[in-house]
Design an enzyme around this catalytic site. Structure first.
Site, mmCIF file in Angstrom:
data_model
loop_
_atom_site.group_PDB
_atom_site.id
_atom_site.type_symbol
_atom_site.label_atom_id
_atom_site.label_comp_id
_atom_site.label_asym_id
_atom_site.label_seq_id
_atom_site.Cartn_x
_atom_site.Cartn_y
_atom_site.Cartn_z
ATOM 1 N N PHE A 1 0.841 -1.195 0.000
ATOM 2 C CA PHE A 1 0.000 0.000 0.000
ATOM 3 C C PHE A 1 0.875 1.243 0.000
ATOM 4 O O PHE A 1 2.007 1.229 0.466
ATOM 5 C CB PHE A 1 -0.994 0.002 1.167
ATOM 6 N N GLU B 1 4.469 3.594 10.281
ATOM 7 C CA GLU B 1 3.050 3.803 10.605
ATOM 8 C C GLU B 1 2.837 5.031 11.502
ATOM 9 O O GLU B 1 1.933 5.062 12.336
ATOM 10 C CB GLU B 1 2.453 2.560 11.290
#
Length: 401
Positions: free
Chosen positions: A127, A379
């Site tokens: 992604f 993240e």
């Protein structure tokens, strides 16, 4: 070595899965990880083994050929894999996030088309949100999709794709102003596209180029790349969920579970660092006795073990909160923040216990020392986590004046 980071209340099936994964890590990953990492070599045999174990479909529903397990089970498996070699857990993580986004937000046709092959490991996912000048400001995305007939044409440059080369499906977040008038909030004019491509580097489909691997300090083996779109034509039925303008929310949902994954990786690396530190401390002698018998080293081991235990508990709590269907951004942010910071500290303490040998590439702790910093930024940085935590706390503890 298994005394720390135990998880209460697991089912027999969960315990069996974790035992199988731990055996695989001990036999197939730890013995070869450092050698492969030093060569920056993709761990194809390890990945094939994980595929055979069914781990690529761990959270994909049984109706699509997966195991239909919980986020907790997945996070505990990631913890074990990261204990062996963090790069391998990264290969699994990006695939898992794309599968999760498809399961939660995809159209029925998209689920039927992708999930069975993702569960089998025949399609590998990646992604892409970040861009070269973006950092943590997702609203500043400049890559753009323009509607042309029954398709969209994508242009722009993306950055920091884990599995960028080896993947065959990439979830890409871009701006899509179609249907969203000027002045629309940036996060409401973003769309996630499901981009299929050939694995490899160079031009992997017309209009899409994956340059070579980015050379990194650590987190080697797994390929991290850029993604360049120049007139990339994508059919309208490959808009995730079938509707434009929802990409930001879809990606944030995926990143939220991804933060639990990063917390699990931090727990796994910290566990391995503790194992290496406590083992070396009992083998190395100074002043006529093992250094483990020196109070200063015992204090260090005590601090390391406590941090391992605390990070694991917070990670488990965050995963269970998500599995219950409740909002878990507060718990996931706390778990990711604490686990990554504690991982860095435990690894450094293990490095110090090794003394000069910790600086040698012959010792495994040298690899962990270079890998731990990635968790501080993956993240979302610590600062981003603290922003999320602070805002959520103010929501929960709103002063009624």
């Amino acid at each position: 070595m298994a005394r720390l980071a135990q998880t209460a209340g697991l089912t027999d099936i969960q315990q069996e899965i974790l035992s199988t994964v731990r055996d695989f890590v001990d036999k197939e990953i730890i013995p070869v990880a450092t050698e492969l990492e030093h060569r920056d070599e993709y761990p194809q045999d390890i990945v094939d083994g994980l595929k055979e174990l069914g781990l690529f479909g761990l959270m994909i529903p049984e109706e699509y050929g997966g195991l239909g397990e919980s986020l907790l089970t997945y996070a505990l498996c990631v913890e074990e894999i990261a204990r062996g070699w963090m790069s391998v857990s990264g290969i699994i993580n990006t695939h898992f996030i794309v599968a999760y986004m498809l399961k939660q937000h995809g159209t029925q046709e998209q689920k039927d088309h992708f999930l069975p092959r993702m569960a089998a490991g025949d399609i590998r996912g990646a992604f892409s949100m970040s861009e070269p000048g973006l950092g943590s400001d997702v609203s500043a995305i400049t890559s753009k999709a323009v509607k042309e007939g029954d398709a969209y044409v994508l242009n722009g440059q993306k950055m920091w794709l884990t599995n960028g080369g080896t993947s065959s499906l990439v979830a890409v977040l871009v701006r899509s102003d179609e249907g969203h008038p000027e002045g629309t909030a940036p996060h409401k004019s973003m769309t996630t596209f499901l981009v299929e491509k050939e694995p490899g580097f160079g031009e992997v489909r017309p209009g899409l180029t994956i340059p070579g691997k980015i050379d990194k300090m650590g987190y080697k083996g797994v390929d991290t790349t850029e993604l360049i779109m120049d007139g990339l034509r994508i059919p309208a039925d490959r808009v995730l969920g079938g509707v434009t303008g929802r990409g930001f929310y879809q990606m944030m949902d995926g990143v939220e579970v991804g933060r639990v994954n990063v917390a699990a990786r931090g727990c796994g690396v910290a566990q391995r660092a503790f194992e290496l530190g406590v083992q070396y401390a009992q083998q190395r002698h100074t002043f006529g006795k093992p250094i483990a018998q020196h109070q200063a080293i015992q204090f260090k081991l005590a601090e390391m073990a406590t941090k391992v235990e605390a990070a694991h508990a917070m990670m488990v709590n965050a995963a269970r909160k998500k599995d219950s269907g409740e909002r878990n951004d507060l718990e996931a942010g706390m778990a990711k923040y604490l686990a990554s910071e504690y991982c860095k500290e435990v690894v450094e303490d293990a490095f110090r216990i090794h003394g000069g040998y910790g600086f040698s590439k012959e010792y495994e702790i040298e690899r962990l020392y270079r890998e731990a910093p990635m968790l501080l930024i993956g993240e979302g940085t610590a600062e981003i986590q603290k922003m999320i935590i602070g805002r959520r706390l103010l929501e929960e503890y709103r002063f009624q004046g």
